[in-house]
Write a protein that holds these residues in place. Structure first.
Motif, short mmCIF file in Angstrom:
data_model
loop_
_atom_site.label_atom_id
_atom_site.label_comp_id
_atom_site.label_asym_id
_atom_site.label_seq_id
_atom_site.Cartn_x
_atom_site.Cartn_y
_atom_site.Cartn_z
N LYS A 19 26.50 -1.79 44.96
CA LYS A 19 26.48 -1.46 46.38
C LYS A 19 25.46 -2.48 47.06
CE LYS A 19 25.18 2.50 49.43
NZ LYS A 19 24.81 3.58 49.45
N LYS A 20 24.26 -2.61 46.34
CA LYS A 20 23.33 -3.62 46.85
C LYS A 20 23.78 -4.94 47.32
CE LYS A 20 19.20 -5.04 48.44
NZ LYS A 20 18.88 -4.73 49.69
N GLU A 23 26.05 -4.75 50.14
CA GLU A 23 25.20 -4.66 51.59
C GLU A 23 24.60 -5.86 51.68
OE1 GLU A 23 22.30 -1.93 50.41
OE2 GLU A 23 23.37 -0.24 50.46
N ASP A 27 25.62 -7.98 55.20
CA ASP A 27 24.56 -8.73 56.07
C ASP A 27 24.78 -10.28 56.55
OD1 ASP A 27 22.03 -8.64 57.53
OD2 ASP A 27 21.05 -9.95 55.95
#
Length: 76
Positions: A19-20, A23, A27
Motif C-alpha cells: 500500500k505504501k 501511495e 503521489d
C-alpha cells in the motif's frame, strides 16, 4: 472498442504492491512527474532492464529517444 496500435504492442499484467508503495506512486502522478501509474511503472521497468540486462545506467531524460533501443521506448 477497437484497440490502438500502441495497445496492440503491449501486454496487460497484474502486480501486487505494498500500500505504501502505491501511495508513493500515486503521489508521483499527482505531482505531474508521470501522467499515470502505467507510465511510471514502465519507466521503472525500463530502468531495471537497463541495469540488469545491459549492465548500463538508464539514459537520462534529456537523451534522445533515438539512442534508446526501441524495445524500451513507450509503446514500441
Amino acid at each position: 472498442m477497437p484497440r490502438s496500435k500502441s495497445q496492440d504492442k503491449m501486454s496487460l499484467i497484474s502486480v501486487h504492491v505494498p500500500k505504501k508503495m502505491l501511495e508513493e506512486l500515486d503521489d508521483l502522478v499527482r505531482r505531474g512527474i508521470f501522467p499515470n501509474r502505467s507510465e511510471a511503472i514502465r519507466a521503472a521497468l525500463r530502468d531495471l532492464l537497463y541495469r540488469e540486462v545491459f549492465k548500463a545506467k538508464p539514459p537520462r531524460e534529456e537523451e534522445k529517444e533515438e539512442d534508446i533501443p526501441a524495445a524500451f521506448i513507450r509503446g514500441r
